[in-house]
Structure formats: C-alpha cells, structure tokens
Design a protein around this motif. Structure first.
Motif, PDB file in Angstrom:
ATOM      1  N   LYS A   1      -7.067   0.896   8.111  1.00  0.00           N
ATOM      2  CA  LYS A   1      -6.795  -0.466   7.674  1.00  0.00           C
ATOM      3  C   LYS A   1      -7.563  -1.466   8.534  1.00  0.00           C
ATOM      4  CE  LYS A   1      -2.909  -3.539   6.524  1.00  0.00           C
ATOM      5  NZ  LYS A   1      -3.585  -4.774   6.927  1.00  0.00           N
TER       6      LYS A   1
ATOM      7  N   THR B   1      -6.165   1.002  12.951  1.00  0.00           N
ATOM      8  CA  THR B   1      -6.424  -0.415  12.689  1.00  0.00           C
ATOM      9  C   THR B   1      -7.815  -0.751  13.208  1.00  0.00           C
ATOM     10  OG1 THR B   1      -4.063  -0.957  12.907  1.00  0.00           O
ATOM     11  CG2 THR B   1      -5.630  -2.779  13.072  1.00  0.00           C
TER      12      THR B   1
ATOM     13  N   SER C   1      -4.723  -4.759   0.463  1.00  0.00           N
ATOM     14  CA  SER C   1      -4.306  -4.628   1.860  1.00  0.00           C
ATOM     15  C   SER C   1      -5.456  -4.207   2.756  1.00  0.00           C
ATOM     16  CB  SER C   1      -3.170  -3.612   1.982  1.00  0.00           C
ATOM     17  OG  SER C   1      -2.003  -4.068   1.341  1.00  0.00           O
ATOM     18  N   ASN C   2      -6.664  -4.076   2.178  1.00  0.00           N
ATOM     19  CA  ASN C   2      -7.828  -3.657   2.958  1.00  0.00           C
ATOM     20  C   ASN C   2      -7.547  -2.330   3.641  1.00  0.00           C
ATOM     21  OD1 ASN C   2     -10.417  -3.871   3.920  1.00  0.00           O
ATOM     22  ND2 ASN C   2      -9.936  -5.317   5.563  1.00  0.00           N
ATOM     23  N   CYS C   3      -7.054  -1.369   2.861  1.00  0.00           N
ATOM     24  CA  CYS C   3      -6.538  -0.128   3.418  1.00  0.00           C
ATOM     25  C   CYS C   3      -6.951   1.064   2.549  1.00  0.00           C
ATOM     26  CB  CYS C   3      -5.022  -0.216   3.516  1.00  0.00           C
ATOM     27  SG  CYS C   3      -4.233   1.153   4.390  1.00  0.00           S
TER      28      CYS C   3
ATOM     29  N   HIS D   1     -13.578  -5.169   3.202  1.00  0.00           N
ATOM     30  CA  HIS D   1     -13.064  -3.932   2.614  1.00  0.00           C
ATOM     31  C   HIS D   1     -14.177  -2.887   2.490  1.00  0.00           C
ATOM     32  CE1 HIS D   1     -10.430  -1.345   0.335  1.00  0.00           C
ATOM     33  NE2 HIS D   1     -11.330  -1.256  -0.625  1.00  0.00           N
TER      34      HIS D   1
ATOM     35  N   ARG E   1      -2.205   6.027  11.966  1.00  0.00           N
ATOM     36  CA  ARG E   1      -2.524   4.679  11.476  1.00  0.00           C
ATOM     37  C   ARG E   1      -3.645   4.103  12.331  1.00  0.00           C
ATOM     38  NH1 ARG E   1       2.043   0.108  10.756  1.00  0.00           N
ATOM     39  NH2 ARG E   1       2.336   1.213   8.788  1.00  0.00           N
TER      40      ARG E   1
ATOM     41  N   TYR F   1       0.826  -1.209   0.000  1.00  0.00           N
ATOM     42  CA  TYR F   1       0.000   0.000   0.000  1.00  0.00           C
ATOM     43  C   TYR F   1       0.864   1.264   0.000  1.00  0.00           C
ATOM     44  CZ  TYR F   1       0.826   0.837   4.995  1.00  0.00           C
ATOM     45  OH  TYR F   1       1.405   1.113   6.205  1.00  0.00           O
TER      46      TYR F   1
ATOM     47  N   GLU G   1      -4.244   6.681   7.673  1.00  0.00           N
ATOM     48  CA  GLU G   1      -4.396   5.366   7.051  1.00  0.00           C
ATOM     49  C   GLU G   1      -5.431   4.566   7.847  1.00  0.00           C
ATOM     50  OE1 GLU G   1       0.276   4.921   5.596  1.00  0.00           O
ATOM     51  OE2 GLU G   1      -0.616   3.438   6.938  1.00  0.00           O
TER      52      GLU G   1
END
Length: 687
Positions: free
Chosen positions: A567, A539, A611-613, A585, A537, A359, A565
């Motif tokens: 994710k 998650t 990357s499901n991001c 996703h 980031r 990604y 980001e």
C-alpha cells in the motif's frame, strides 16, 4: 549593375558618425525621457494611470464581464431546529433576501448531504447562512445531528485538507439561552469554527442569539443580525468590498474604536472586518474546551507532571488522561475505560450509502458496513513517520497502566460502535437495509491505533469476539515476539513490515526498543508458526523504503505469510513527509509486480485502486486455477469451536472475478455505486 557590397559603401559614412557620437545620443535620450517623467509628475498624472484608464475603455470580453458581475449567485439558508424557531427565522431571512433581488433557498439540514454538495456551493458563488439551535446538554437538534457530525469529522480529519471549503462564504446565527452557561450556543460556535477551519470565509462574525428574557429577546437578536447580513450582501453585490475577500485582516490602529455588543452580535464602526481572517468566537479567550491535536505540547507537559505525581503515589496510572481524553474525543473516538477505544471507519460510512467498501472487502470479502474498528490498547512501541495519529497516543515498551477487564471493553466497544451507527439513521443516502444489518457487527479490525497485543488480556478479548461470531483482524508492529507466540488463533493476523533493512526500519518506525531489529526478526519467525491466515503489510514511502526488493524477499522467506499487502503511504502532514513521498498507484503496482517476481510461490492476486493497494497471495490459494483469497467467516467460527487444529486454506472462499487482479473494475464492487468527484484532491471517501 552594382554589386550589393558596393551599394553599402554609401551607408558607411553615416553609420560611422552615429557610432563615434553614440555617447551624446544616449545622453540626449536619457535627458529627454527624464524630462518627460518630471512633466508627468508635475501634472499629477502617471503613465500607469493613463494605461489603466485606456484599458477600462476597451470593450471587455463576455467571460470577463460575467466574472466581474458574478459576486453572488444566491443565498442558501440552512437551518437545524428542534421547536421550529430556527426554521421560522430561516424562512423570514429567505423572504428578505428575495426582496433584495437575490435568489434564496431555505434548506433543512437533515435533507442536505454536506459531503457531496457543500463544496459545490463555493463554486456556485453562493453565500451560505446557517441558523442552528443548541438542544439539551449542548447537543444539536435532531435534524442537524448528521450535518454537524460530518462537519466535525471533516474539520478534524487530516485527509480532508484545510482548504476543502475554500471560497465558501458563510455566516452563522446561533439560537441559545445564556441561562445554560457553558452550553450556551455551543452548537453555533462549533459550526462556525468547523466551517472556518475547513477554509470557508466569514461574511459576518458569529451571532449568538439569546433567548434569556433578562438580556433581550431572540427575535430582536435575529432582526439585528438579519439587517447586518442584508447590508453585507448589498455591499458584495455592488463589489464595494470585492477586493477585500480572502485578504489578511489589517492590524488594528491605535485609537480605533472597539467593537460594541448589540443584539447578540459584534457591532463595529464602518464596514465589517475581513471575513477570511476573523475567527469570531474562535478568537475569544474562552474557545472550545477541546485541545487541537497539533497543539498538544503544553498538554503533554501537564500530562507528564500528572504521571509523575501518580507514580509517586504508587498507583498504576490510567493510559488516557482527562486532557488526552478530550483531544481524542474531538477526533471522533469513543473512548472505553482507561486504555481502549472505537471509531467509525470512513469505509463503514461509504458502504452504508452503497458507495463501495474498503480494500478488505475486495481482498477478503468483509462487509465494510458491519466492521467495528477498535483497539484494546492505544499505546504503541513505535513512533512511525507516517503515523496518522501525529504521535499523540501514549508509547511504551511494556504494560504499566491500569488494566480494564476484557468483558467491559468488549461490551462497551460494541455499544459505542452501535451508537455511532445509529446516528446515521435518516442521514442522506444511507440505505435502510444496510443500516439494519450494520447493527449486527460481523468483523472487528483491531488496527485503530496502538499495539493491540500489548494488552495483557488480548486472548480473552479475542475469545469474546469469536464467541459472538465476530471475526478478528489484528495488526501488530512486530516488536513483541513473545506476545505474538502466545496469541490464540485470529481470523487474520497482520504484521507491519515497514522496511526491509535495520537502518531503514529505524528511520521509518523509530522504535523505542534498542534491540528492535532482533525483535522484528523474532516476530516474523513467530508468525511463520501460525496456522491461520497471516499477512505482511508493506507501506511504501517514496525515497525511504521502495528500493529494497531483495531484502523484502528475504523477510518473506523468514515469515512465509499467506498474503502480502502493498500500500502507498497516506500523507498526514507528520514525520517530515511531503506529498512527494506518496507513490502513485502505478508505482505501487510496479513495486508489487517486481516483488512478486522475486518470490517463486507468490503472485499478484487482487487490487483496490482507490486505496492505492495491491494484494500478493501465496499460490496455495489458487485452487483449480481460481483465486480463493476471500474468507468463509462462518466456516472459521465453526472450526474454532471444534477445538481441533485447522489451517488457513480450510476457511478460504473463492474470490469473485471483479476482485481479481486485472479485472476492469480494479477492485470496485460492481454492486456498489461509484461516485466520481469533480475535484479528486478533495475526495473524502478514501481511507
């Protein structure tokens, strides 16, 4: 004409009689059925047997007949040889199998890509035989290096799954010399164990051929093993043992004759034991000296005892103990000194083959095959529920270990990374041009594991990277605000924002600090003072942290990152999480769009579906209507060398159309080759 009601009057009498005498009718029926059962038992027959016999007489459909006959479609023989002996044996075995009316093929391991094709052998009902020798210092022969490396990494990677090779039937013949003691047939033992741990089924236990003349001959060991294998194949063809495939091994009975050693293989009375449950060399008293990460309980207790002894001696202890070093090495780490390490990212391997980048390639323009994943500190201050290290790395709230020089760490990190890259020379699918350029790393992701800024000389290490014009991507868990303030410029600085409230952060990250929430806030405040590129980031863990949009928006206002980001969590079998906690996703996309709606100066800018991001970017990077999320890496290095202040926008580069949100590629570089797998659950190219 009589009415319908009048017509029923004639039935009233008989029906009343049956109803009044129903008890006698039920008793008579029960007595008759019981009598019939007794007669069947006396005659030695059962209704079930009768129905089975009648079913066997029925004509079977073509599909059923095909499935019944499809016991073995062929035998594929893999060999890894240094002097040619394993190849010679493989060709002899292929001839013997062919004489049994079975298709056979001998394949050199260096010409075979296990990542793409090995799982297919199970679907083709192929029996695989592996003949591999052990070379100098217990290493595989040159032709088998890539094959063995892939097997090892797949067997120790939680993302691959323990059933990746389910249905594959195999046997291993190792070529070695017992004079080499601990290195005797170590490659054969490893191949056998790795295949078994990936769910493959043994048709014969591992056979260790011995070239020591005092104990027989390698040739005789091979001939004995070959004879047993041919008998086993014949039995499978006749479906004599078809019903036993994949079942549990039966418990040994008292007085059962123990297996005897003959010709390097275990010889038993009668048919071989069930292949699925037998673990061959894996069940001997002395197995692999490396300890499984999931079984580190006793290991950690020994480590703790050793640490207490060192503390009493008054010396700073090493972060990596010998036992932990063995365990991490098994996981594919190249450990450096006493607290650092490097490891090849899956996307580095993917891009070496021209199959797409990570990604960061889509969002920021890095060359994934030229990226070195490393850490100068394996220790961390959190025990996150989704930690893919299964909490086997050390933890601590301060640096209390022996400290290695940054020059040593940098030098050995690059050397070890290049050593791992060179192993791909001649590997199937690897592009020579990419391999050559990968020998000159351009990026360093300080996100392997642990907390990099905990290392006391992190700034000196960053200067060494930048002096070599290697960009830096550093990730911190937002628990060390003072160290974050002292941090010198990095190409891109990440902060993990795993939750938006104090309660959920404690539940997900499980921090060691009692004042973790204040440290978290202070770290985000410190991030806002940075002039270079900064990233949150996030998650996402379903049912844990996906319902805190407003709270996340407040944290964004606190740290004002350049990028966010978002994710989905990667399931790793730890922390009490299940696959139900992994968002689709579409769910990650919806969360990102809803979060962006709370943020007036941010928009969804890019996407990497594999990357499901997704990437949410500050609108200051939307210059003249076009996104500039990519990085001009040369410009960053030039600005850094001037010593003058500069900002994130000063080294921004245009984002190509295929990498922008809404593009049909969904983040996949069109210059790369997309590989679609038949079974998406077994996709190994993700990270």
């Amino acid at each position: 004409m009589d009415s319908p009601i009048e017509g029923l009057d004639g039935l009233y009498g008989p029906l009343s009689f049956l109803w009044l005498n129903r008890f006698y009718l039920y008793s008579g029926a029960a007595f008759g059925f019981g009598l019939w059962i007794c007669l069947q038992l006396l005659l030695g027959k059962s209704p079930k047997q009768k129905h089975v016999k009648e079913f066997e007489k029925l004509p079977k459909s073509p599909a059923f007949q095909k499935e019944e006959k499809k016991q073995i479609n062929g035998v594929k023989i893999f060999y890894g040889s240094q002097t040619g002996t394993a190849k010679r044996f493989a060709l002899k075995l292929a001839e013997a199998v062919a004489s049994s009316d079975l298709p056979s093929e001998a394949t050199d391991m260096k010409d075979y890509d296990p990542e793409d094709a090995l799982a297919e052998e199970a679907r083709r009902s192929t029996v695989c035989a592996f003949l591999v020798s052990t070379f100098t210092d217990g290493q595989p022969p040159e032709s088998a290096v890539w094959f063995c490396k892939w097997l090892q990494e797949a067997a120790n990677d939680f993302r691959v799954g323990k059933h990746f090779l389910r249905g594959l039937r195999f046997t291993v013949f190792g070529l070695g010399d017992s004079a080499y003691q601990e290195n005797y047939n170590v490659v054969g033992r490893h191949v056998d164990q790795w295949l078994w741990s990936l769910g493959a089924q043994r048709v014969l236990p591992l056979c260790r051929g011995d070239a020591d003349p005092s104990k027989g001959s390698l040739e005789s060991d091979f001939e004995a093993w070959k004879a047993r294998l041919l008998l086993r194949l014949k039995a499978l063809q006749k479906k004599e043992e078809g019903g036993k495939e994949g079942t549990k091994k039966k418990k040994s009975k008292k007085g059962e004759q123990k297996p005897q050693k003959e010709g390097g293989a275990e010889k038993t009375q009668g048919p071989p034991e069930d292949p699925f449950e037998s673990s061959s060399e894996g069940e001997e008293k002395k197995v692999d000296p490396v300890t499984d990460v999931e079984d580190l309980g006793p290991v950690m207790r020994r480590m703790k005892k050793a640490q207490e002894e060192e503390k009493e001696a008054g010396k700073p202890r090493e972060m990596i103990t010998p036992v932990l070093r063995e365990a991490l090495t098994k996981q594919g780490y190249r450990l450096i000194g006493s607290h650092s390490g490097v490891k090849l990212c899956r996307w580095t391997k993917s891009m070496l083959r021209g199959r797409g980048g990570c990604y960061k390639h889509t969002f920021y323009g890095i060359e994934s095959h030229r990226c070195m994943e490393a850490t100068p500190s394996l220790a961390c201050a959190n025990k996150c529920v989704f930690c893919w290290r299964h909490h086997t790395n050390p933890v601590g709230t301060e640096w209390r270990w022996k400290t290695d020089d940054p020059e040593v760490i940098f030098k050995e990190a690059v050397e070890n990374h290049l050593s791992l890259i060179r192993q791909f020379k001649g590997a199937p699918g690897v592009q020579e041009e990419r391999l050559r350029s990968a020998l000159f790393p351009r990026h360093c992701a300080l996100s392997l594991v642990g907390e990099p800024i905990l290392y006391p000389h992190i700034n000196a290490f960053l200067r060494l990277l930048h002096h070599s014009r290697i960009s830096s991507f550093l990730v911190t868990n937002a628990q060390f605000p003072d160290e974050l303030r002292r941090l010198e410029p990095v190409t891109q600085l990440y902060v993990s924002v795993d939750a938006a409230t104090k309660e959920s952060l404690k539940r997900i990250d499980r921090p060691l600090f009692k004042d973790f929430w204040q440290r978290f806030h202070d770290s985000l405040t410190a991030l806002a003072q940075k002039k270079q590129r900064t990233v949150y980031r996030l998650t996402l863990v379903k049912a844990w942290n996906v319902d805190e949009l407003k709270a996340y928006a407040d944290l964004v206002a606190l740290g004002t990152p350049d990028f966010i980001e978002v994710k989905g969590v990667t399931y790793c079998g730890a922390g009490g999480l299940t696959l139900a906690n992994v968002p689709w996703h579409e769910e990650v996309l919806r969360f990102a769009q809803e979060l962006a709606a709370f943020l007036p100066d941010y928009e969804v800018a890019s996407e990497h579906k594999h990357s499901n991001c997704l990437l949410i970017a500050h609108t200051k990077f939307k210059m003249e209507g076009a996104w500039h999320t990519w990085i001009d890496f040369d410009r960053f290095q030039d600005l850094l060398q001037t010593g003058e202040p500069f900002s994130a926008c000063d080294y921004a580069a245009p984002t190509p159309p295929w990498a922008t949100f809404g593009a049909p590629e969904q983040g996949f570089d069109p210059k790369e080759t997309r590989v679609q797998r038949k079974d998406k659950a077994k996709d190994l190219s993700g990270c």
